[in-house]
Design a protein around this motif. Structure first.
Motif, PDB file in Angstrom:
ATOM      1  N   UNK A 196     123.963  34.469  44.194  1.00  0.00           N
ATOM      2  CA  UNK A 196     124.918  35.112  45.086  1.00  0.00           C
ATOM      3  C   UNK A 196     126.223  35.450  44.375  1.00  0.00           C
ATOM      4  N   UNK A 197     126.713  34.542  43.556  1.00  0.00           N
ATOM      5  CA  UNK A 197     127.995  34.802  42.893  1.00  0.00           C
ATOM      6  C   UNK A 197     127.860  35.916  41.867  1.00  0.00           C
ATOM      7  N   UNK A 214     131.521  40.962  51.522  1.00  0.00           N
ATOM      8  CA  UNK A 214     132.138  41.105  52.836  1.00  0.00           C
ATOM      9  C   UNK A 214     131.599  40.095  53.845  1.00  0.00           C
ATOM     10  N   UNK A 215     130.721  39.210  53.395  1.00  0.00           N
ATOM     11  CA  UNK A 215     130.184  38.171  54.267  1.00  0.00           C
ATOM     12  C   UNK A 215     131.016  36.900  54.078  1.00  0.00           C
ATOM     13  N   UNK A 216     131.819  36.584  55.067  1.00  0.00           N
ATOM     14  CA  UNK A 216     132.753  35.467  54.935  1.00  0.00           C
ATOM     15  C   UNK A 216     132.037  34.140  54.727  1.00  0.00           C
ATOM     16  N   UNK A 217     130.924  33.944  55.413  1.00  0.00           N
ATOM     17  CA  UNK A 217     130.192  32.676  55.301  1.00  0.00           C
ATOM     18  C   UNK A 217     129.608  32.535  53.888  1.00  0.00           C
ATOM     19  N   UNK A 219     130.638  33.999  51.148  1.00  0.00           N
ATOM     20  CA  UNK A 219     131.712  33.862  50.160  1.00  0.00           C
ATOM     21  C   UNK A 219     132.304  32.462  50.162  1.00  0.00           C
ATOM     22  N   UNK A 220     132.471  31.893  51.338  1.00  0.00           N
ATOM     23  CA  UNK A 220     132.977  30.512  51.389  1.00  0.00           C
ATOM     24  C   UNK A 220     131.991  29.560  50.733  1.00  0.00           C
ATOM     25  N   UNK A 225     130.506  25.936  46.158  1.00  0.00           N
ATOM     26  CA  UNK A 225     129.620  25.503  45.079  1.00  0.00           C
ATOM     27  C   UNK A 225     130.334  25.620  43.735  1.00  0.00           C
ATOM     28  N   UNK A 226     131.006  26.736  43.525  1.00  0.00           N
ATOM     29  CA  UNK A 226     131.714  26.928  42.256  1.00  0.00           C
ATOM     30  C   UNK A 226     132.795  25.877  42.059  1.00  0.00           C
TER      31      UNK A 226
END
Length: 243
Positions: A196-197, A214-217, A219-220, A225-226
């Motif tokens: 994903x990242x 643009x997907x807040x969930x 991206x959080x 994880x990072x």
């Protein structure tokens, strides 16, 4: 001391390959002392791919083999998971690595607007006067591979529609906690979040990048994880301790 052979950081990520990012995160999770050595040319590695690790005189290639080796040293990436959760974890890892990954390849290598940035980032060690000639031949072989695999035959819109159920499966798992299997990261997070990242980090603007960014969930989740697994990856181009 374990030495990880990996691609260098790119686009703000620990490495240019999500599999190298996964290996970095697994090493950080394992508690082992390790250092990284960035390589531009993987052809001397087994299977001519990265990542690989050198430890106790052994050269171990492939992120799955690296995981198995670290587990042999005592790492418990799925501690506390039930047998059913471990089975689901394996399915999520395969979804990420055998399907989601190829969408990254298509986005970066098959997109004419993105490719020049990829070429200048991935292959900056090749003399500039030869870079286009050498990399264009390599690009043609990658594009041909996506044609054989199937995704290369589809439009960007069709690819995104095929990927959407995978993203929905991830979002559904995240109803249960901060990570895929609760309140702490496991092996599945190292694989899924690495994909994903890298989708979000692709240069330029693609449909896939926009969907993830643009997907807040999502991206959080990527950022959690990072922050949890990837803080100690900065390198100056030489081997650097990441314990």
């Amino acid at each position: 001391m374990i030495t990880l052979y990996t691609y260098k950081p790119a686009f703000g990520e620990p490495a240019a390959s999500p599999f190298c990012t996964k290996a970095i995160w697994l090493l950080n999770m394992s508690g082992q002392d390790w250092q990284r050595e960035d390589l531009a040319d993987p052809r001397k590695m087994p299977n001519q791919k990265l990542p690989a690790i050198r430890t106790d005189g052994q050269l171990i290639h492939d992120s799955d083999n690296i995981r198995s080796h670290l587990e042999g040293l005592g790492a418990e990436f799925d501690s506390g998971l039930s047998d059913m959760e471990k089975a689901t974890s394996r399915a999520f890892i395969r979804m990420a690595e055998e399907h989601m990954y190829f969408h990254i390849v298509a986005d970066r290598w098959c997109n004419d607007a993105v490719w020049p940035v990829i070429r200048e980032t991935y292959f900056d060690s090749i003399p500039k006067m030869l870079r286009k000639l050498i990399t264009n031949n390599l690009r043609k072989s990658v594009i041909q591979g996506t044609q054989f695999q199937g995704l290369g035959r589809w439009s960007d819109e069709e690819r995104l529609a095929r990927l959407e159920p995978d993203l929905q499966a991830i979002l559904t798992r995240l109803w249960l906690g901060a990570y895929l299997f609760g309140d702490r990261p496991t092996a599945a997070d190292a694989s899924v979040a690495a994909m994903l990242t890298n989708m979000r980090a692709t240069p330029g603007k693609t449909l896939l990048k926009t969907r993830v960014a643009e997907d807040e969930v999502l991206c959080r989740y990527i950022d959690r994880v990072s922050d949890a697994l990837g803080k100690q990856w900065v390198t100056d181009g030489s081997a650097s301790l990441c314990a």
